[in-house]
Design a protein around this motif. Sequence first.
Motif, PDB file in Angstrom:
ATOM      1  N   LEU A  47     -46.140  31.630  35.489  1.00  0.00           N
ATOM      2  CA  LEU A  47     -46.858  30.367  35.285  1.00  0.00           C
ATOM      3  C   LEU A  47     -46.026  29.181  35.763  1.00  0.00           C
ATOM      4  O   LEU A  47     -46.564  28.189  36.262  1.00  0.00           O
ATOM      5  N   TRP A  48     -44.704  29.283  35.642  1.00  0.00           N
ATOM      6  CA  TRP A  48     -43.807  28.171  35.929  1.00  0.00           C
ATOM      7  C   TRP A  48     -43.263  28.180  37.354  1.00  0.00           C
ATOM      8  O   TRP A  48     -42.428  27.326  37.700  1.00  0.00           O
ATOM      9  N   ASP A  49     -43.715  29.105  38.197  1.00  0.00           N
ATOM     10  CA  ASP A  49     -43.118  29.252  39.532  1.00  0.00           C
ATOM     11  C   ASP A  49     -43.136  27.961  40.339  1.00  0.00           C
ATOM     12  O   ASP A  49     -42.187  27.656  41.068  1.00  0.00           O
ATOM     13  N   ARG A  50     -44.218  27.195  40.253  1.00  0.00           N
ATOM     14  CA  ARG A  50     -44.334  25.975  41.057  1.00  0.00           C
ATOM     15  C   ARG A  50     -43.499  24.822  40.498  1.00  0.00           C
ATOM     16  O   ARG A  50     -43.171  23.874  41.223  1.00  0.00           O
ATOM     17  N   THR A  51     -43.172  24.899  39.220  1.00  0.00           N
ATOM     18  CA  THR A  51     -42.450  23.815  38.571  1.00  0.00           C
ATOM     19  C   THR A  51     -40.946  24.054  38.557  1.00  0.00           C
ATOM     20  O   THR A  51     -40.159  23.096  38.587  1.00  0.00           O
ATOM     21  N   VAL A  52     -40.538  25.309  38.517  1.00  0.00           N
ATOM     22  CA  VAL A  52     -39.115  25.641  38.407  1.00  0.00           C
ATOM     23  C   VAL A  52     -38.247  24.968  39.470  1.00  0.00           C
ATOM     24  O   VAL A  52     -37.200  24.390  39.142  1.00  0.00           O
ATOM     25  N   PRO A  53     -38.629  24.999  40.758  1.00  0.00           N
ATOM     26  CA  PRO A  53     -37.761  24.364  41.761  1.00  0.00           C
ATOM     27  C   PRO A  53     -37.536  22.872  41.518  1.00  0.00           C
ATOM     28  O   PRO A  53     -36.520  22.320  41.963  1.00  0.00           O
ATOM     29  N   LEU A  54     -38.456  22.227  40.808  1.00  0.00           N
ATOM     30  CA  LEU A  54     -38.346  20.799  40.537  1.00  0.00           C
ATOM     31  C   LEU A  54     -37.493  20.498  39.304  1.00  0.00           C
ATOM     32  O   LEU A  54     -37.182  19.341  39.035  1.00  0.00           O
ATOM     33  N   LEU A  55     -37.118  21.566  38.576  1.00  0.00           N
ATOM     34  CA  LEU A  55     -36.343  21.396  37.350  1.00  0.00           C
ATOM     35  C   LEU A  55     -34.914  21.917  37.455  1.00  0.00           C
ATOM     36  O   LEU A  55     -34.053  21.538  36.659  1.00  0.00           O
ATOM     37  N   LEU A  56     -34.659  22.777  38.428  1.00  0.00           N
ATOM     38  CA  LEU A  56     -33.380  23.482  38.473  1.00  0.00           C
ATOM     39  C   LEU A  56     -32.180  22.572  38.671  1.00  0.00           C
ATOM     40  O   LEU A  56     -31.077  22.899  38.238  1.00  0.00           O
ATOM     41  N   SER A  57     -32.349  21.442  39.316  1.00  0.00           N
ATOM     42  CA  SER A  57     -31.203  20.552  39.507  1.00  0.00           C
ATOM     43  C   SER A  57     -30.777  19.880  38.212  1.00  0.00           C
ATOM     44  O   SER A  57     -29.665  19.365  38.112  1.00  0.00           O
ATOM     45  N   ALA A  58     -31.643  19.900  37.205  1.00  0.00           N
ATOM     46  CA  ALA A  58     -31.340  19.215  35.947  1.00  0.00           C
ATOM     47  C   ALA A  58     -31.088  20.171  34.784  1.00  0.00           C
ATOM     48  O   ALA A  58     -30.427  19.789  33.817  1.00  0.00           O
TER      49      ALA A  58
ATOM     50  N   PRO B 273     -47.422  20.288  39.003  1.00  0.00           N
ATOM     51  CA  PRO B 273     -45.992  20.585  38.804  1.00  0.00           C
ATOM     52  C   PRO B 273     -45.095  19.371  38.990  1.00  0.00           C
ATOM     53  O   PRO B 273     -44.122  19.199  38.254  1.00  0.00           O
ATOM     54  N   GLY B 274     -45.413  18.513  39.972  1.00  0.00           N
ATOM     55  CA  GLY B 274     -44.582  17.341  40.212  1.00  0.00           C
ATOM     56  C   GLY B 274     -44.618  16.372  39.050  1.00  0.00           C
ATOM     57  O   GLY B 274     -43.567  15.903  38.581  1.00  0.00           O
ATOM     58  N   ALA B 275     -45.813  16.058  38.571  1.00  0.00           N
ATOM     59  CA  ALA B 275     -45.950  15.123  37.454  1.00  0.00           C
ATOM     60  C   ALA B 275     -45.335  15.692  36.186  1.00  0.00           C
ATOM     61  O   ALA B 275     -44.688  14.970  35.412  1.00  0.00           O
ATOM     62  N   LEU B 276     -45.537  16.983  35.963  1.00  0.00           N
ATOM     63  CA  LEU B 276     -44.979  17.606  34.763  1.00  0.00           C
ATOM     64  C   LEU B 276     -43.455  17.622  34.813  1.00  0.00           C
ATOM     65  O   LEU B 276     -42.791  17.270  33.835  1.00  0.00           O
TER      66      LEU B 276
END
Length: 392
Positions: free
Chosen positions: A36-47, A245-248
């Motif tokens: 479910l989180w595949d699209r969001t994970v790359p946007l969170l990994l740096s943090a 994913p971007g907004a979340l």
Amino acid sequence: MAMTMRDGIRLHWRLEGAADRPVLVLLNSIGTDMSLWDRTVPLLLSAFRLLRIDTRGAGGSDAPEGDYSLSMLADDVVAILDDVGVERAAVAGVSLGGMVAMQLALDHPARVSALALICTSATMDPAAWQSRIDTVRAQGTAAIADMAVGRFLSPGFVKHHPEVAASLRDGIVRQADAGYAGAGAAIRDMALAHRIATITQPTLVVTATLDISTPYAGHGEHLLSIAGARHVGVDGAHLPPIEAPGALAAALRTFLCGDAAANTAADTLFEAGLRNRRRVLGDAWVDTSLAKRTPFTADFQAMITRIAWAEIWGRPGLDDRTRRLLVLAITCALGRWEEFALHVRAGLREGGFTTDELKEVLMQTAIYAGVPAANTGFAEAQKIIAMLEQDA
């Protein structure tokens, strides 16, 4: 595959990201797994260092028979945290995952540093969930797959991404019937509504504009009874990690990594601006304006409330009447007729100036900004005056 054993049940998890980052646990909705989180994970990994967990009954975790409970699922998360060696973490959960996150904060408060409750609720219709459980146990998950996907995603998203909808449907069909029904029982039997006000962790409530399962009204709004909870709206339906994913990710990063002092200062400015805005424009107009906020406009509305209404209208150098008349002259000169009408209407209705004073502003404007501008200003003002006289 990373597995944790608890009471003879294998629980599947995945840890990603740099070891020096704060841990963020990601929990899934019913009918989905950690993908479910595949699209969001790359946007969170740096943090963050991300700990994704397949809920008991879903994905790579075992699916024992019988009813599950939120406390059982929360204890599963604790067992995995122990296995990974994480003492305390922020937890973000979608739908069922958000319910588990709340239960975790209540049952094991020392293990939770913050909550992000995404398209979730503290109360659902037990009869509706019992019906769904009965259907799954009698006919299998295929019997509810189309209905579930129809609630997961918005029609517009499905039209442009039919492959995503197909994958979600396939995942539901392939899920063990016992796993789906067991998780459904945890939703059916939840007892959160009367307890969430005792949650003390910083909490972000995320709702989605097209979510028909747990919309803001009747669901998200009640989660704001958690002390200090903040609300963010995003576009899409029930699964923001897929549709938005971007907004979340931006909301999670801002909330979990932002400067608490800066957030408090921004909130203080907003409240001060809101008081000025209500004083100048009236409660009815402000309430209507706030109700019209969307995820697209909310940040802009917050900015003008903090800056225009707190910083400028709150300055002591001029009184409200003078500022009102300045706004009328400037908006008339620039031809900003919507804003001009707003302040004419509010000023006359709230007693901020008289019609004679309005006339003098327009006469002055004719000399310094041009007769055509003043001519239109008189016409726009006359319509509002007539309307107010009719309503009197």
